[in-house]
Design a protein around this motif. Structure first.
Motif, PDB file in Angstrom:
ATOM      1  N   LEU A 143       0.831  -1.218   0.000  1.00  0.00           N
ATOM      2  CA  LEU A 143       0.000   0.000   0.000  1.00  0.00           C
ATOM      3  C   LEU A 143       0.859   1.258   0.000  1.00  0.00           C
ATOM      4  O   LEU A 143       0.520   2.244  -0.664  1.00  0.00           O
ATOM      5  N   VAL A 191       2.015   1.741  -3.595  1.00  0.00           N
ATOM      6  CA  VAL A 191       0.943   2.211  -4.496  1.00  0.00           C
ATOM      7  C   VAL A 191       0.598   3.666  -4.195  1.00  0.00           C
ATOM      8  O   VAL A 191       0.413   4.480  -5.117  1.00  0.00           O
ATOM      9  N   LEU A 194      -4.092  -0.392 -13.060  1.00  0.00           N
ATOM     10  CA  LEU A 194      -3.513  -1.124 -11.926  1.00  0.00           C
ATOM     11  C   LEU A 194      -3.380  -2.589 -12.335  1.00  0.00           C
ATOM     12  O   LEU A 194      -4.373  -3.238 -12.679  1.00  0.00           O
ATOM     13  N   PRO A 214      -5.418  -4.560  -6.658  1.00  0.00           N
ATOM     14  CA  PRO A 214      -5.246  -5.262  -5.389  1.00  0.00           C
ATOM     15  C   PRO A 214      -5.215  -6.777  -5.573  1.00  0.00           C
ATOM     16  O   PRO A 214      -5.648  -7.296  -6.602  1.00  0.00           O
ATOM     17  N   GLN A 259      -6.384  -5.196   0.574  1.00  0.00           N
ATOM     18  CA  GLN A 259      -5.830  -4.234  -0.388  1.00  0.00           C
ATOM     19  C   GLN A 259      -6.947  -3.528  -1.159  1.00  0.00           C
ATOM     20  O   GLN A 259      -6.855  -2.327  -1.456  1.00  0.00           O
ATOM     21  N   LEU A 309      -7.552   0.386  -1.252  1.00  0.00           N
ATOM     22  CA  LEU A 309      -7.568   1.105  -2.536  1.00  0.00           C
ATOM     23  C   LEU A 309      -8.802   2.002  -2.621  1.00  0.00           C
ATOM     24  O   LEU A 309      -8.709   3.152  -3.082  1.00  0.00           O
TER      25      LEU A 309
END
Ligand code: AP5
Length: 217
Positions: free
Chosen positions: A65, A68, A83, A87, A92, A96
């Motif tokens: 995380l 990202v 992406l 996730p 995740q 997100l």
């Protein structure tokens, strides 16, 4: 364009991302690539992730995380993003949602790449990359020629195999996908975001299906 590419190892997420980047000029944010870059640079994150990746397990959520969050804050992500490989579990996905709500960029669609597992193993066993520029080939489906030639960097490259593409690690990665990532299919379907793509076809055919799924064909 704010899309997520979801699918098992070898389903073509990276391959289709490259084509979408060229067509739409938005960056691909691949957590696998971010981690491999950290490993190559011997950063603290890379040193921690290397052994986990070699075993085919998931790197911890807090590390992912943070990667990202930083990547989404870079200027090119203001245009949109793809992406790829994130996730990978419900924790995740929830994080997100929070991150994208903060920056006012909700997901438009989640594309699920569906490919038969024997085909996935064949694709991963045949994957090779150009040591100079990273372009991906496949000795079964997209051979680099004899002697190998990479048109992207115009080199006669050394071809490398990803350390996690050996048979034992591939089986572990597929099993981790089934137990930890597959629940995201129902998660995104329930939110009306899931688009299923039959990705067991030639690269160009899959690209057409992707464009159709995101309404840009
Ligand atoms: P990551 O790098 O994300 O790997 P992956 O999800 O296992 O996916 P791949 O890159 O193997 O496959 P792909 O779907 O991109 O297929 P590709 O297009 O290359 O993750 C690696 C590791 O990092 C994980 O195991 C984990 O440890 C860690 N990690 C990453 N993200 C994480 C996260 N969010 N949380 C925790 N840990 C994380 O295609 C494969 C081959 O097939 C190529 O040779 C290609 O040429 C060929 N091919 C592609 N499409 C076709 C087609 N249509 N027909 C024939 N051949 C094709």
């Amino acid at each position: 364009m704010h899309i997520v590419l979801l699918g098992p190892p070898g389903s073509g997420k990276g391959t289709q991302s490259q084509l979408l980047i060229e067509r739409f000029g938005v960056p691909q944010i691949s957590t696998g690539d971010l981690l491999r870059s950290a490993v190559a640079r011997r950063t603290p994150v890379g040193l921690k992730a290397e052994a986990i990746m070699a075993e085919g397990k998931l790197v911890d959520d807090a590390t992912i995380l943070a990667l990202v969050r930083d990547r989404l804050a870079e200027p090119d992500a203001a245009r949109g993003f793809i992406l790829d490989g994130f996730p990978r579990n419900i924790v995740q996905a929830e994080a997100l949602n929070g991150l994208l709500a903060e920056i006012g960029k909700p997901i438009d669609a989640v594309l699920l790449f569906e490919v038969d597992s024997e085909q996935l193993i064949r694709r991963l066993s045949g994957r090779r990359s150009c040591a100079t520029c990273g372009r991906v080939f496949n000795i079964h489906f997209a051979p680099p020629g004899t002697p190998p030639h990479c048109e992207r960097c115009n080199d006669r490259p050394e071809l490398i195999t990803r350390p996690d593409d050996n048979e034992q690690t591939v089986r572990r990665r597929l099993s981790v996908y089934d137990t930890q990532t597959r629940p995201l299919v129902d998660y995104y379907a329930a939110r009306g975001l899931l688009r299923r793509i039959d990705a067991d076809a030639a690269v160009e055919t899959v690209t057409s299906r992707v464009l159709s799924a995101i309404g840009t064909d």
